[in-house]
Design a protein around this motif. Structure first.
Motif, PDB file in Angstrom:
ATOM      1  N   ILE A 141      25.510   8.677  11.034  1.00  0.00           N
ATOM      2  CA  ILE A 141      25.599   8.072  12.368  1.00  0.00           C
ATOM      3  C   ILE A 141      26.694   8.745  13.180  1.00  0.00           C
ATOM      4  O   ILE A 141      26.515   9.119  14.345  1.00  0.00           O
ATOM      5  N   TRP A 142      27.863   8.931  12.546  1.00  0.00           N
ATOM      6  CA  TRP A 142      28.983   9.537  13.264  1.00  0.00           C
ATOM      7  C   TRP A 142      28.678  10.978  13.674  1.00  0.00           C
ATOM      8  O   TRP A 142      28.815  11.359  14.823  1.00  0.00           O
ATOM      9  N   PHE A 143      28.299  11.789  12.689  1.00  0.00           N
ATOM     10  CA  PHE A 143      28.130  13.206  12.945  1.00  0.00           C
ATOM     11  C   PHE A 143      26.762  13.537  13.526  1.00  0.00           C
ATOM     12  O   PHE A 143      26.633  14.394  14.376  1.00  0.00           O
ATOM     13  N   GLY A 144      25.733  12.847  13.029  1.00  0.00           N
ATOM     14  CA  GLY A 144      24.388  13.123  13.506  1.00  0.00           C
ATOM     15  C   GLY A 144      24.213  12.792  14.967  1.00  0.00           C
ATOM     16  O   GLY A 144      23.530  13.491  15.711  1.00  0.00           O
ATOM     17  N   SER A 145      24.848  11.712  15.418  1.00  0.00           N
ATOM     18  CA  SER A 145      24.703  11.334  16.822  1.00  0.00           C
ATOM     19  C   SER A 145      25.308  12.380  17.732  1.00  0.00           C
ATOM     20  O   SER A 145      24.787  12.659  18.809  1.00  0.00           O
ATOM     21  N   PHE A 146      26.394  13.005  17.275  1.00  0.00           N
ATOM     22  CA  PHE A 146      27.003  14.064  18.086  1.00  0.00           C
ATOM     23  C   PHE A 146      26.125  15.302  18.111  1.00  0.00           C
ATOM     24  O   PHE A 146      25.851  15.879  19.157  1.00  0.00           O
ATOM     25  N   LYS A 147      25.639  15.683  16.933  1.00  0.00           N
ATOM     26  CA  LYS A 147      24.916  16.954  16.829  1.00  0.00           C
ATOM     27  C   LYS A 147      23.576  16.918  17.543  1.00  0.00           C
ATOM     28  O   LYS A 147      23.119  17.903  18.101  1.00  0.00           O
ATOM     29  N   HIS A 148      22.916  15.738  17.525  1.00  0.00           N
ATOM     30  CA  HIS A 148      21.534  15.686  17.980  1.00  0.00           C
ATOM     31  C   HIS A 148      21.305  14.833  19.216  1.00  0.00           C
ATOM     32  O   HIS A 148      20.171  14.671  19.633  1.00  0.00           O
ATOM     33  N   SER A 149      22.353  14.270  19.785  1.00  0.00           N
ATOM     34  CA  SER A 149      22.141  13.302  20.860  1.00  0.00           C
ATOM     35  C   SER A 149      21.377  13.895  22.034  1.00  0.00           C
ATOM     36  O   SER A 149      20.443  13.301  22.543  1.00  0.00           O
ATOM     37  N   LYS A 150      21.740  15.101  22.460  1.00  0.00           N
ATOM     38  CA  LYS A 150      21.073  15.696  23.611  1.00  0.00           C
ATOM     39  C   LYS A 150      19.615  16.021  23.296  1.00  0.00           C
ATOM     40  O   LYS A 150      18.730  15.778  24.093  1.00  0.00           O
ATOM     41  N   THR A 151      19.388  16.560  22.087  1.00  0.00           N
ATOM     42  CA  THR A 151      18.029  16.935  21.725  1.00  0.00           C
ATOM     43  C   THR A 151      17.124  15.725  21.661  1.00  0.00           C
ATOM     44  O   THR A 151      15.990  15.754  22.093  1.00  0.00           O
ATOM     45  N   ARG A 152      17.639  14.626  21.115  1.00  0.00           N
ATOM     46  CA  ARG A 152      16.823  13.434  20.970  1.00  0.00           C
ATOM     47  C   ARG A 152      16.376  12.888  22.313  1.00  0.00           C
ATOM     48  O   ARG A 152      15.321  12.298  22.433  1.00  0.00           O
ATOM     49  N   HIS A 153      17.211  13.081  23.308  1.00  0.00           N
ATOM     50  CA  HIS A 153      16.870  12.541  24.610  1.00  0.00           C
ATOM     51  C   HIS A 153      15.983  13.474  25.428  1.00  0.00           C
ATOM     52  O   HIS A 153      15.416  13.075  26.429  1.00  0.00           O
ATOM     53  N   THR A 154      15.869  14.734  25.014  1.00  0.00           N
ATOM     54  CA  THR A 154      15.145  15.688  25.861  1.00  0.00           C
ATOM     55  C   THR A 154      13.832  16.165  25.258  1.00  0.00           C
ATOM     56  O   THR A 154      12.828  16.231  25.942  1.00  0.00           O
ATOM     57  N   SER A 155      13.843  16.513  23.941  1.00  0.00           N
ATOM     58  CA  SER A 155      12.659  17.196  23.444  1.00  0.00           C
ATOM     59  C   SER A 155      12.127  16.647  22.127  1.00  0.00           C
ATOM     60  O   SER A 155      11.307  17.287  21.492  1.00  0.00           O
ATOM     61  N   GLN A 156      12.592  15.500  21.688  1.00  0.00           N
ATOM     62  CA  GLN A 156      12.135  14.983  20.408  1.00  0.00           C
ATOM     63  C   GLN A 156      10.712  14.462  20.511  1.00  0.00           C
ATOM     64  O   GLN A 156      10.379  13.681  21.396  1.00  0.00           O
ATOM     65  N   SER A 157       9.863  14.910  19.590  1.00  0.00           N
ATOM     66  CA  SER A 157       8.473  14.479  19.559  1.00  0.00           C
ATOM     67  C   SER A 157       8.359  13.167  18.793  1.00  0.00           C
ATOM     68  O   SER A 157       9.026  12.964  17.783  1.00  0.00           O
ATOM     69  N   ARG A 158       7.495  12.286  19.277  1.00  0.00           N
ATOM     70  CA  ARG A 158       7.243  11.007  18.613  1.00  0.00           C
ATOM     71  C   ARG A 158       5.942  11.151  17.835  1.00  0.00           C
ATOM     72  O   ARG A 158       4.902  11.450  18.417  1.00  0.00           O
ATOM     73  N   VAL A 159       6.023  10.944  16.515  1.00  0.00           N
ATOM     74  CA  VAL A 159       4.917  11.342  15.660  1.00  0.00           C
ATOM     75  C   VAL A 159       4.475  10.237  14.719  1.00  0.00           C
ATOM     76  O   VAL A 159       5.239   9.344  14.350  1.00  0.00           O
ATOM     77  N   LEU A 160       3.193  10.335  14.333  1.00  0.00           N
ATOM     78  CA  LEU A 160       2.621   9.562  13.242  1.00  0.00           C
ATOM     79  C   LEU A 160       2.298  10.522  12.102  1.00  0.00           C
ATOM     80  O   LEU A 160       1.864  11.654  12.343  1.00  0.00           O
ATOM     81  N   ILE A 161       2.501  10.087  10.881  1.00  0.00           N
ATOM     82  CA  ILE A 161       2.093  10.863   9.717  1.00  0.00           C
ATOM     83  C   ILE A 161       0.762  10.313   9.235  1.00  0.00           C
ATOM     84  O   ILE A 161       0.639   9.118   8.947  1.00  0.00           O
ATOM     85  N   TYR A 162      -0.237  11.178   9.178  1.00  0.00           N
ATOM     86  CA  TYR A 162      -1.555  10.767   8.688  1.00  0.00           C
ATOM     87  C   TYR A 162      -1.576  10.971   7.179  1.00  0.00           C
ATOM     88  O   TYR A 162      -1.642  12.079   6.685  1.00  0.00           O
ATOM     89  N   GLY A 163      -1.497   9.864   6.448  1.00  0.00           N
ATOM     90  CA  GLY A 163      -1.457   9.915   4.989  1.00  0.00           C
ATOM     91  C   GLY A 163      -0.217   9.234   4.470  1.00  0.00           C
ATOM     92  O   GLY A 163       0.894   9.724   4.667  1.00  0.00           O
ATOM     93  N   ALA A 164      -0.389   8.062   3.833  1.00  0.00           N
ATOM     94  CA  ALA A 164       0.748   7.312   3.294  1.00  0.00           C
ATOM     95  C   ALA A 164       0.880   7.541   1.795  1.00  0.00           C
ATOM     96  O   ALA A 164       1.396   6.687   1.073  1.00  0.00           O
ATOM     97  N   GLY A 165       0.409   8.689   1.330  1.00  0.00           N
ATOM     98  CA  GLY A 165       0.514   9.028  -0.082  1.00  0.00           C
ATOM     99  C   GLY A 165       1.799   9.759  -0.399  1.00  0.00           C
ATOM    100  O   GLY A 165       2.779   9.704   0.348  1.00  0.00           O
ATOM    101  N   SER A 166       1.777  10.500  -1.500  1.00  0.00           N
ATOM    102  CA  SER A 166       2.975  11.191  -1.967  1.00  0.00           C
ATOM    103  C   SER A 166       3.477  12.209  -0.943  1.00  0.00           C
ATOM    104  O   SER A 166       4.667  12.257  -0.625  1.00  0.00           O
ATOM    105  N   ALA A 167       2.551  13.034  -0.413  1.00  0.00           N
ATOM    106  CA  ALA A 167       2.956  14.049   0.568  1.00  0.00           C
ATOM    107  C   ALA A 167       3.508  13.396   1.827  1.00  0.00           C
ATOM    108  O   ALA A 167       4.481  13.874   2.416  1.00  0.00           O
ATOM    109  N   GLY A 168       2.901  12.280   2.264  1.00  0.00           N
ATOM    110  CA  GLY A 168       3.381  11.571   3.450  1.00  0.00           C
ATOM    111  C   GLY A 168       4.771  11.016   3.256  1.00  0.00           C
ATOM    112  O   GLY A 168       5.619  11.090   4.154  1.00  0.00           O
ATOM    113  N   ARG A 169       5.027  10.453   2.070  1.00  0.00           N
ATOM    114  CA  ARG A 169       6.364   9.901   1.797  1.00  0.00           C
ATOM    115  C   ARG A 169       7.413  11.002   1.774  1.00  0.00           C
ATOM    116  O   ARG A 169       8.517  10.841   2.314  1.00  0.00           O
ATOM    117  N   GLN A 170       7.086  12.129   1.137  1.00  0.00           N
ATOM    118  CA  GLN A 170       8.037  13.240   1.090  1.00  0.00           C
ATOM    119  C   GLN A 170       8.302  13.780   2.493  1.00  0.00           C
ATOM    120  O   GLN A 170       9.446  14.106   2.841  1.00  0.00           O
TER     121      GLN A 170
END
Length: 649
Positions: A141-170
């Motif tokens: 939370i401390w470090f990640g918010s600093f490193k990624h705050s701008k990116t999250r607000h500008t270009s982060q894609s909102r995604v669904l994972i198709y497949g709730a199996g082993s590959a989806g969990r990984q």
């Protein structure tokens, strides 16, 4: 005036820029402070009074520090990247504190230490666990918010994972610290999972995509279904295509077997996912029969087919693999790749790989190579294959595709090579272009030589359709045009092609060598051809965009019809004759093709060679029409050199 968040981010910057050893020392110092804090709080909870930092705390603090630091270090707590800590880190902390707590409680409760209440031996490890685990969980939370705050607000894609199996969990775990993706949930076909929560994220029905797209501002669907069949994958892709979402996919199970899924494993949807049929599975017996323990030579080793042939052959453990290639850079690249495969995956680790610079038109060099190593089998993939370029460079196309093949096959016969396999093309069937005509002449040459019955070399050829993602393929071109905002260019709305994957084509070539009797023309049952304009439309839709046309004038990408190129056919065919014979492989057929006897063909070949050498392209063009049955060019000679020479007369 800066906000408190901005001030915190500014303060974190020097910490992130520290060296790894300095960061580890800082974490050790934090853990020492936590040992002091946990001991002090344990005394308070036991006595109900705040104990001053005096002599009473010295002994338990020294005991705590001397026990915790070695145990934490042995459990790898100082090797972790703390801003990416998660469940594995908490498990490691739990194990380390359990060992620590047992030793600390034994010292305080069983042995006893003056002036230390025995219950402190139980309370202090529990408090220390909460402090250490909390510090590790707060780090992202401390470090990640600093490193990624701008990116999250500008270009982060909102995604669904198709497949709730082993590959989806990984994949979900890999995405937990991602800058690029924001997980919304899972999609799965299993109705029993709908409404449940996995890794803190809900599992939805695929029927909910449209509602989720609007409510959650979805941008992408990530396919994590590596074991599903190609036909089922196509059904899923068609269901997603109408929702204007970008689709990305994971590699196959074979690719996943080397390790866990990473974000870098996500790739843009390849067009081979849209073929509409499952890949043709190879017969392993046929694959290894002519390769295992043998000396193999591949011409055109750096090309799309030649390179894949080399990879497939490597996996079948030949004795020596000879790479023959005219391009210096291409030869260096394929050799480096094969050596890397040997080192990283121990595939073909005992294979001797020999790179040889050589043009197949150089008869002396070709003969010298073959006579020196005496290969057991030659896979001849060297050819000029780009239809418009060969059309504009007629003489070079003839010399390379036809007489280059003749140079290699005659050297193979002279040196008693056991098998020679020519990589051919469906464009050799009733050709409308020079490239197809040269490949058909190469086929006819092998058929005629095989029919002479004066050689022990088994000559065969393998004919197949377009290879996906090869050099010059429309697929990389379409992808680049879509990235650039269009238009996507298609030559004609009715043009269609047979398609297969590069591994399929290469495996077919290898298996054909095990089926050959001499003079064989092998073709693959490739199901139905696919319209190029439909491929373009699918690629646009599965990139999350829409096609701009009369029905949808506000669409994102337009498909532009540019007109057929010189020598281009509307429809491709795999067979000249009818009633092909079946073989041991259910998808491989043996064609019955007519050819000219060698004594007659040789006379025309000699004339054609002189015409090509002297660049008499018009006469060569006319002679090829006479030699190749069904060669009906769609236009006149368009050779650039010839045209310029005529202009200067």
């Amino acid at each position: 005036m800066k906000s408190s968040r901005e001030l915190m981010q500014h303060a974190m910057q020097p910490v992130l820029q520290m060296s790894r050893k300095v960061k580890q020392s800082l974490v050790v110092a934090v853990d020492i402070c936590l040992c002091i804090l946990a001991t002090w709080m344990a005394f308070y909870l036991r006595t109900g009074e705040f104990v001053s930092a005096g002599s009473e705390l010295i002994v338990p603090v020294l005991l705590s520090v001397s026990l915790s630091l070695p145990i934490f270090s042995s459990w790898g707590l100082y090797r972790s990247i703390f801003r990416y800590s998660g469940l594995p880190a908490i498990i490691a902390i739990t194990q380390a504190i359990s060992v620590y707590g047992l030793l600390f409680a034994t010292a305080v409760m069983a042995i006893g230490i003056d002036n230390i209440p025995r219950t402190v031996g139980l309370i202090q490890p529990l408090i220390l666990f909460l402090c250490v685990a909390g510090s590790r969980l707060l780090a992202p939370i401390w470090f990640g918010s600093f490193k990624h705050s701008k990116t999250r607000h500008t270009s982060q894609s909102r995604v669904l994972i198709y497949g709730a199996g082993s590959a989806g969990r990984q994949l979900s775990q890999a995405l937990s610290g991602s800058v690029e993706f924001k997980m919304v949930g899972y999609l799965d076909d299993d109705s029993r999972l709908h409404g449940h929560v996995l890794n803190g994220l809900p599992i939805y029905s695929p029927n909910d995509i449209d509602k989720l797209r609007l409510d959650s501002r979805l941008t992408d669907v990530l396919l994590a279904i590596p074991s599903v069949s190609r036909s089922r994958r196509n059904q899923i892709l068609r269901s997603i295509a109408s929702h204007q979402l970008k689709v990305r996919t994971l590699p196959s199970l074979i690719d996943l077997a080397a390790g866990t899924v990473q974000i870098s494993d996500l790739r843009e949807l390849d067009i081979d996912d849209l073929l509409g049929r499952d890949a043709v599975l190879p017969n392993q017996v046929l694959l290894s029969k002519k390769v295992n323990g043998k000396i193999i030579l591949v011409t055109g080793a750096a090309g799309s087919i030649g390179g894949e042939l080399c990879r497939q052959v490597m996996a079948l453990d030949p004795k020596i693999l000879l790479l023959v290639e005219i391009s210096e850079f291409g030869l260096y690249t394929i050799q480096s790749e094969l050596e890397s495969i040997k080192e990283r995956f121990s595939i073909g680790s005992n294979v001797r790989v020999i790179p040889l610079l050589c043009s197949v038109q150089d008869r002396g060099r070709v003969h010298e190579i073959i006579s020196t190593w005496r290969p057991d089998i030659i896979y001849h993939a060297a050819a000029y294959k780009h239809v418009p370029l060969v059309e504009h460079n007629l003489s070079e196309g003839v010399k390379n595709n036809l007489f280059g093949t003749l140079a290699v096959v005659e050297a193979a016969i002279d040196c008693h090579v056991s098998d020679f396999v020519l990589v051919s093309t469906d464009k050799a069937v009733r050709p409308t272009n020079v490239m197809g005509a040269t490949k058909r002449l190469a086929e006819m040459t092998l058929q005629a030589l095989s029919a002479r019955n004066d050689s022990n070399t088994c000559l065969s050829m393998v004919r197949f359709g377009n290879v996906l993602a090869s050099s010059g393929s429309v697929i990389p071109k379409f992808r680049e045009q879509i990235r650039g905002g269009g238009p996507v260019t298609v030559t004609h709305p009715e043009v269609n092609r047979f398609f297969m994957t590069i591994p399929e084509a290469s495996q077919l070539v290898i298996q054909a060598s095990s089926l050959a009797k001499g003079g064989d023309v092998f073709v693959l049952d490739m199901d139905q051809p696919i319209k190029i304009i439909e491929l373009a439309s699918r690629m646009i839709r599965l990139s999350g965009l829409t096609v701009c046309n009369e029905l949808n004038p506000d669409g994102d990408i337009e498909i532009e019809i540019t007109g057929l190129r010189p020598g281009e056919k509307l429809f491709e065919e795999l067979l000249i004759g009818n009633s092909p014979e079946p073989t041991q492989h259910p998808k491989i057929m043996r064609a019955k093709e007519q050819f000219v006897p060698w004594k007659d063909l040789r006379l025309d070949l000699d004339v054609l060679k002189h015409l090509a050498d002297d660049n008499h392209v018009e006469d060569a063009f006319i002679l090829m029409q006479k030699m190749v049955d069904g060669f009906e060019p769609v236009g006149q000679v368009v050779d650039w050199l010839h045209a310029e020479q005529q202009r200067n007369l």
